[in-house]
Design a protein around this motif. Sequence first.
Motif, mmCIF file in Angstrom:
data_model
loop_
_atom_site.group_PDB
_atom_site.id
_atom_site.type_symbol
_atom_site.label_atom_id
_atom_site.label_comp_id
_atom_site.label_asym_id
_atom_site.label_seq_id
_atom_site.Cartn_x
_atom_site.Cartn_y
_atom_site.Cartn_z
ATOM 1 N N THR A 69 4.494 -2.336 8.796
ATOM 2 C CA THR A 69 3.887 -2.391 7.473
ATOM 3 C C THR A 69 2.382 -2.190 7.575
ATOM 4 O O THR A 69 1.763 -2.494 8.601
ATOM 5 C CB THR A 69 4.163 -3.740 6.774
ATOM 6 N N LEU A 70 1.806 -1.679 6.496
ATOM 7 C CA LEU A 70 0.368 -1.464 6.409
ATOM 8 C C LEU A 70 -0.237 -2.550 5.541
ATOM 9 O O LEU A 70 0.153 -2.734 4.387
ATOM 10 C CB LEU A 70 0.083 -0.082 5.807
ATOM 11 N N VAL A 71 -1.204 -3.275 6.098
ATOM 12 C CA VAL A 71 -1.912 -4.318 5.362
ATOM 13 C C VAL A 71 -3.377 -3.913 5.281
ATOM 14 O O VAL A 71 -4.055 -3.804 6.294
ATOM 15 C CB VAL A 71 -1.771 -5.695 6.037
ATOM 16 N N GLU A 72 -3.855 -3.693 4.052
ATOM 17 C CA GLU A 72 -5.234 -3.283 3.831
ATOM 18 C C GLU A 72 -5.983 -4.427 3.160
ATOM 19 O O GLU A 72 -5.522 -4.976 2.160
ATOM 20 C CB GLU A 72 -5.280 -2.041 2.929
ATOM 21 N N GLY A 73 -7.133 -4.768 3.709
ATOM 22 C CA GLY A 73 -7.887 -5.862 3.110
ATOM 23 C C GLY A 73 -9.228 -6.067 3.770
ATOM 24 O O GLY A 73 -9.477 -5.592 4.888
ATOM 25 N N ASP A 74 -10.079 -6.801 3.070
ATOM 26 C CA ASP A 74 -11.436 -7.043 3.554
ATOM 27 C C ASP A 74 -11.710 -8.516 3.818
ATOM 28 O O ASP A 74 -12.676 -8.844 4.508
ATOM 29 C CB ASP A 74 -12.451 -6.513 2.524
ATOM 30 N N GLU A 75 -10.883 -9.386 3.258
ATOM 31 C CA GLU A 75 -11.102 -10.821 3.391
ATOM 32 C C GLU A 75 -10.037 -11.411 4.311
ATOM 33 O O GLU A 75 -8.839 -11.240 4.087
ATOM 34 C CB GLU A 75 -11.027 -11.466 1.994
ATOM 35 N N ALA A 76 -10.466 -12.085 5.360
ATOM 36 C CA ALA A 76 -9.564 -12.513 6.433
ATOM 37 C C ALA A 76 -8.426 -13.388 5.932
ATOM 38 O O ALA A 76 -7.272 -13.206 6.340
ATOM 39 C CB ALA A 76 -10.357 -13.242 7.525
ATOM 40 N N VAL A 83 -0.143 -10.574 6.147
ATOM 41 C CA VAL A 83 0.434 -10.298 7.467
ATOM 42 C C VAL A 83 1.595 -11.234 7.753
ATOM 43 O O VAL A 83 2.690 -10.805 8.164
ATOM 44 C CB VAL A 83 -0.639 -10.415 8.569
ATOM 45 N N LEU A 84 1.391 -12.526 7.532
ATOM 46 C CA LEU A 84 2.453 -13.495 7.805
ATOM 47 C C LEU A 84 3.642 -13.288 6.871
ATOM 48 O O LEU A 84 4.801 -13.428 7.293
ATOM 49 C CB LEU A 84 1.907 -14.913 7.670
ATOM 50 N N ALA A 85 3.378 -12.922 5.623
ATOM 51 C CA ALA A 85 4.473 -12.669 4.687
ATOM 52 C C ALA A 85 5.303 -11.482 5.150
ATOM 53 O O ALA A 85 6.547 -11.515 5.084
ATOM 54 C CB ALA A 85 3.917 -12.413 3.285
ATOM 55 N N ASP A 86 4.647 -10.438 5.631
ATOM 56 C CA ASP A 86 5.383 -9.267 6.112
ATOM 57 C C ASP A 86 6.211 -9.602 7.346
ATOM 58 O O ASP A 86 7.386 -9.213 7.441
ATOM 59 C CB ASP A 86 4.407 -8.128 6.432
ATOM 60 N N LEU A 87 5.611 -10.279 8.308
ATOM 61 C CA LEU A 87 6.327 -10.595 9.546
ATOM 62 C C LEU A 87 7.471 -11.565 9.291
ATOM 63 O O LEU A 87 8.564 -11.420 9.854
ATOM 64 C CB LEU A 87 5.356 -11.158 10.580
ATOM 65 N N GLY A 89 9.020 -11.762 6.534
ATOM 66 C CA GLY A 89 9.961 -11.078 5.656
ATOM 67 C C GLY A 89 10.719 -9.949 6.312
ATOM 68 O O GLY A 89 11.469 -9.239 5.627
ATOM 69 N N GLY A 90 10.543 -9.746 7.610
ATOM 70 C CA GLY A 90 11.355 -8.750 8.304
ATOM 71 C C GLY A 90 10.617 -7.662 9.033
ATOM 72 O O GLY A 90 11.234 -6.877 9.764
ATOM 73 N N ALA A 91 9.295 -7.554 8.857
ATOM 74 C CA ALA A 91 8.539 -6.539 9.588
ATOM 75 C C ALA A 91 8.467 -6.898 11.066
ATOM 76 O O ALA A 91 8.452 -8.074 11.439
ATOM 77 C CB ALA A 91 7.137 -6.400 9.013
ATOM 78 N N ALA A 92 8.424 -5.872 11.916
ATOM 79 C CA ALA A 92 8.313 -6.096 13.356
ATOM 80 C C ALA A 92 6.888 -5.907 13.843
ATOM 81 O O ALA A 92 6.509 -6.428 14.895
ATOM 82 C CB ALA A 92 9.242 -5.135 14.107
ATOM 83 N N SER A 93 6.089 -5.126 13.106
ATOM 84 C CA SER A 93 4.710 -4.868 13.512
ATOM 85 C C SER A 93 3.901 -4.531 12.278
ATOM 86 O O SER A 93 4.453 -4.297 11.195
ATOM 87 C CB SER A 93 4.650 -3.712 14.520
ATOM 88 N N ILE A 94 2.578 -4.493 12.448
ATOM 89 C CA ILE A 94 1.693 -4.248 11.310
ATOM 90 C C ILE A 94 0.586 -3.279 11.701
ATOM 91 O O ILE A 94 0.231 -3.155 12.875
ATOM 92 C CB ILE A 94 1.064 -5.558 10.783
ATOM 93 N N VAL A 95 0.074 -2.603 10.684
ATOM 94 C CA VAL A 95 -1.138 -1.799 10.819
ATOM 95 C C VAL A 95 -2.184 -2.428 9.917
ATOM 96 O O VAL A 95 -1.921 -2.675 8.736
ATOM 97 C CB VAL A 95 -0.911 -0.334 10.389
ATOM 98 N N LEU A 96 -3.367 -2.692 10.464
ATOM 99 C CA LEU A 96 -4.441 -3.312 9.696
ATOM 100 C C LEU A 96 -5.506 -2.282 9.354
ATOM 101 O O LEU A 96 -5.890 -1.459 10.201
ATOM 102 C CB LEU A 96 -5.082 -4.453 10.481
ATOM 103 N N LYS A 97 -6.009 -2.357 8.117
ATOM 104 C CA LYS A 97 -7.077 -1.460 7.680
ATOM 105 C C LYS A 97 -7.997 -2.217 6.734
ATOM 106 O O LYS A 97 -7.542 -3.027 5.940
ATOM 107 C CB LYS A 97 -6.500 -0.230 6.975
ATOM 108 N N GLY A 98 -9.292 -1.949 6.826
ATOM 109 C CA GLY A 98 -10.241 -2.586 5.929
ATOM 110 C C GLY A 98 -11.389 -3.237 6.667
ATOM 111 O O GLY A 98 -11.481 -3.184 7.905
#
Length: 464
Positions: A69-76, A83-87, A89-98
């Motif tokens: 999943t792709l998580v875009e954001g500026d505030e930690a 990120v935790l909701a995706d993982l 909820g079934g995601a195996a990995s994440i891409v971070l942007k922002g």
Amino acid sequence: MSDLFPTPSPAQWRTLAEKALKDRPIESLVHMDADGLVTRPLYAGATGVEAVFAPRPSDADGRAWDLRTLVEGDEAAAVNVAVLADLEGGAASIVLKGAVLADSEPLARALDGVALELAAVALDAGLDGPDAANALAVAAKGSPRARLMFHMDPVSAFAETGEAPRSMEEHLTLAANTAARHAGAYPDATFFLGSGRVAHEAGGSIAQELAFAASNAVALIKAAVEAGMTAERALKGVVLGVSVDQEYFDGLAKVRALRLMWRSICQAFGVEAPALIEARSSRRMLSARDPWPNLLRLTAAGFAGAVGGADAVVLDGFTRAEGRPDAFARRQARNTQLVLMEEANLGRVDDPAAGSWYLDQRTRELAEAGWAEFQIIEAEGGLVEALRGHLIQSRIARSREVLETALAKGGKQMVGVTKFVDPDPRPSAFEAEPRVSPVGGGDACVPLTPIRLAAPFEAEGAAK
């Protein structure tokens, strides 16, 4: 059984087809794409199709592919919640942007509670990739088996914006030195993203996208070898990036073709390394006025990536044409993949396209067309020189014109945009995306500006 269901010859098929077409010629069933490749109405063993087998090399830890999943954001704190909701909820990995990638301290807070040895973390930082990679390396300190994916891809960022603060040779060297510095500390990490998506999003053809990805990967590998990495470590440190859209047959054939091209690249370097392919959903296919049909397009894109054998699939939220997806849109993107994986069982067959005469032929033709375009780029001095000389851009502009003309004249259709248009679409929530101005002063080229195919039709409708 053969007596009950006799196999007609191509000549017999032609007779029946001509009868069904009535006044239309049989040639009306033949179509040519932007690469000059012809799609015929009939494929069979008698037409000389050669079998292709291009499976993904692993099962992604018990799953058919890596649900990323792709998580875009500026505030930690907000990024950490997503990120935790995706993982969970079934995601195996994440891409971070922002902006959260700007320093190790906010990045560490964004990854609080994430087991980095289990959940792979990738970055999308553009020309700031080396700085973001250093931040991730610090945030992962104490986890030597962390599955980090630095995804450094300076050439794509340069191509999209047309600007860079340093020369591209310096940016490639900086990325390569960063990779070499962290290779020993993180043996399970990958370092580079050899993506061709920028060509696709600018309106490029499939062969142009494949060629861009291949030439991008070669430029990164050469820089890594010059920085002291072995060719084997450099090749194993590359993830290949490609777009998939609603044209799922072409999308899955594209993924398979890229795997064939990678074999040839490995042979050129004298190394055997499996292709690691990350397929991301196309943004040029998304509609903004009525985002709900995007759910159909994204499902088709996910199907293409999964059946085509991508190692990881990333789907955007259905509202991405308007801004950053909210929690609901991210959940829909995640659940779309879960349905494809766990209910449709798309990954239960290894390379399910193998044996289809049409898909095998399409795969081989796309690989050959992509390789021919790749050789042109390399003969022009490599990807960076071809961008500086406006050589790639002009070819992509011609492909974009073919695509836009087909939509304008009705040769292609977009549900909810050119066909079955909802006169009163329901609004959807999204999050505002801050505008970031590119930093120049070092290198420059004519940018490969992303397009959105629905935009002209939406503007025309708004003007009425």
